[in-house]
Design a protein around this motif. Structure first.
Motif, mmCIF file in Angstrom:
data_model
loop_
_atom_site.group_PDB
_atom_site.id
_atom_site.type_symbol
_atom_site.label_atom_id
_atom_site.label_comp_id
_atom_site.label_asym_id
_atom_site.label_seq_id
_atom_site.Cartn_x
_atom_site.Cartn_y
_atom_site.Cartn_z
ATOM 1 N N UNK A 107 0.832 -1.198 0.000
ATOM 2 C CA UNK A 107 0.000 0.000 0.000
ATOM 3 C C UNK A 107 0.876 1.261 0.000
ATOM 4 N N UNK A 108 0.355 2.271 -0.599
ATOM 5 C CA UNK A 108 1.137 3.497 -0.785
ATOM 6 C C UNK A 108 1.359 4.197 0.545
ATOM 7 N N UNK A 109 2.619 4.348 0.883
ATOM 8 C CA UNK A 109 2.996 5.122 2.055
ATOM 9 C C UNK A 109 3.542 6.486 1.628
ATOM 10 N N UNK A 110 3.879 6.571 0.349
ATOM 11 C CA UNK A 110 4.413 7.814 -0.192
ATOM 12 C C UNK A 110 4.131 7.845 -1.683
ATOM 13 N N UNK A 111 4.250 9.013 -2.271
ATOM 14 C CA UNK A 111 4.082 9.165 -3.717
ATOM 15 C C UNK A 111 5.338 9.813 -4.284
ATOM 16 N N UNK A 112 5.826 9.236 -5.356
ATOM 17 C CA UNK A 112 6.899 9.891 -6.087
ATOM 18 C C UNK A 112 6.214 10.691 -7.187
ATOM 19 N N UNK A 113 6.369 12.011 -7.138
ATOM 20 C CA UNK A 113 5.714 12.899 -8.098
ATOM 21 C C UNK A 113 6.784 13.435 -9.039
ATOM 22 N N UNK A 114 6.470 13.384 -10.322
ATOM 23 C CA UNK A 114 7.416 13.860 -11.334
ATOM 24 C C UNK A 114 6.717 14.855 -12.244
ATOM 25 N N UNK A 115 7.288 16.037 -12.341
ATOM 26 C CA UNK A 115 6.836 17.035 -13.300
ATOM 27 C C UNK A 115 7.873 17.101 -14.421
ATOM 28 N N UNK A 116 7.394 17.097 -15.654
ATOM 29 C CA UNK A 116 8.282 17.227 -16.816
ATOM 30 C C UNK A 116 7.843 18.420 -17.641
ATOM 31 N N UNK A 117 8.818 19.180 -18.116
ATOM 32 C CA UNK A 117 8.530 20.338 -18.972
ATOM 33 C C UNK A 117 9.024 20.032 -20.382
ATOM 34 N N UNK A 118 8.168 20.289 -21.360
ATOM 35 C CA UNK A 118 8.472 20.037 -22.770
ATOM 36 C C UNK A 118 8.160 21.298 -23.563
ATOM 37 N N UNK A 119 8.956 21.568 -24.563
ATOM 38 C CA UNK A 119 8.681 22.682 -25.463
ATOM 39 C C UNK A 119 8.928 22.202 -26.880
ATOM 40 N N UNK A 120 7.886 22.269 -27.702
ATOM 41 C CA UNK A 120 7.955 21.800 -29.091
ATOM 42 C C UNK A 120 8.472 20.370 -29.161
ATOM 43 N N UNK A 121 7.919 19.501 -28.315
ATOM 44 C CA UNK A 121 8.290 18.083 -28.261
ATOM 45 C C UNK A 121 9.753 17.867 -27.870
ATOM 46 N N UNK A 122 10.390 18.851 -27.293
ATOM 47 C CA UNK A 122 11.773 18.733 -26.818
ATOM 48 C C UNK A 122 11.752 18.789 -25.296
ATOM 49 N N UNK A 123 12.321 17.768 -24.663
ATOM 50 C CA UNK A 123 12.331 17.684 -23.211
ATOM 51 C C UNK A 123 13.289 18.716 -22.636
ATOM 52 N N UNK A 124 12.803 19.534 -21.705
ATOM 53 C CA UNK A 124 13.627 20.572 -21.094
ATOM 54 C C UNK A 124 14.097 20.216 -19.689
ATOM 55 N N UNK A 125 13.181 19.707 -18.859
ATOM 56 C CA UNK A 125 13.498 19.608 -17.441
ATOM 57 C C UNK A 125 12.567 18.633 -16.752
ATOM 58 N N UNK A 126 13.083 17.947 -15.724
ATOM 59 C CA UNK A 126 12.290 17.093 -14.835
ATOM 60 C C UNK A 126 12.456 17.589 -13.410
ATOM 61 N N UNK A 127 11.407 17.461 -12.636
ATOM 62 C CA UNK A 127 11.451 17.793 -11.225
ATOM 63 C C UNK A 127 10.786 16.638 -10.476
ATOM 64 N N UNK A 128 11.547 15.982 -9.613
ATOM 65 C CA UNK A 128 11.049 14.839 -8.845
ATOM 66 C C UNK A 128 10.954 15.223 -7.373
ATOM 67 N N UNK A 129 9.959 14.665 -6.710
ATOM 68 C CA UNK A 129 9.853 14.820 -5.260
ATOM 69 C C UNK A 129 9.082 13.645 -4.706
ATOM 70 N N UNK A 130 9.141 13.499 -3.415
ATOM 71 C CA UNK A 130 8.394 12.450 -2.717
ATOM 72 C C UNK A 130 7.476 13.126 -1.722
ATOM 73 N N UNK A 131 6.217 12.733 -1.759
ATOM 74 C CA UNK A 131 5.233 13.253 -0.822
ATOM 75 C C UNK A 131 4.829 12.091 0.061
ATOM 76 N N UNK A 132 5.102 12.195 1.350
ATOM 77 C CA UNK A 132 4.826 11.113 2.296
ATOM 78 C C UNK A 132 3.439 11.271 2.898
ATOM 79 N N UNK A 133 2.895 10.130 3.316
ATOM 80 C CA UNK A 133 1.552 10.117 3.906
ATOM 81 C C UNK A 133 1.589 10.586 5.323
#
Length: 133
Positions: A107-133
């Motif tokens: 069962x989920x005790x935490x969530x790994x959240x990932x935000x990705x930024x794209x511009x014109x189908x070109x990957x620019x940046x990822x931002x990862x974090x963990x959100x705990x319960x």
């Protein structure tokens, strides 16, 4: 009189010397153009990455105010994109075992959240974090 002419000739530059100096300067400027072009391109890309980082950070902070159960739904349903960037949000359930994060895990005790930024189908940046319960 001839001595006056010879001394006055040594004081100035001939037309040929001026043309050679100008052509040398022209070649030097032509060599610098590609360097200038690539530095402008790098500066533009750095600016785009910086804007994407600020936007992703802002979106991440908007998730902090939510309850743990609401994060998955908010990540999947919110319109994250901000023209001209496309923002993708994904969340993955994780468990914690001996201080290690195991993703995916139930069962989920935490969530790994990932935000990705794209511009014109070109990957620019990822931002990862963990959100705990």
């Amino acid at each position: 009189m001839s001595t006056e002419r010879s001394s006055s000739r040594t004081c100035g530059l001939t037309l040929m010397e001026v043309l050679m100096a100008l052509s040398l300067l022209g070649v030097m400027f032509l060599c610098l153009l590609p360097v200038q072009s690539s530095s402008l391109r790098a500066s533009r890309q750095a600016s785009e990455v910086q804007k994407a980082a600020l936007l992703l950070s802002s979106h991440l902070h908007s998730l902090k105010g939510l309850k743990f159960d609401q994060v998955v739904e908010a990540c999947a349903s919110r319109p994250w994109s901000s023209a001209p960037l496309t923002i993708r949000c994904t969340s993955e359930p994780c468990t914690v075992q001996q201080l290690h994060l195991i993703c995916p895990g139930f069962p989920a005790q935490a969530l790994q959240v990932r935000f990705s930024a794209w511009k014109n189908e070109k990957h620019l940046l990822d931002l990862h974090t963990v959100i705990a319960q």
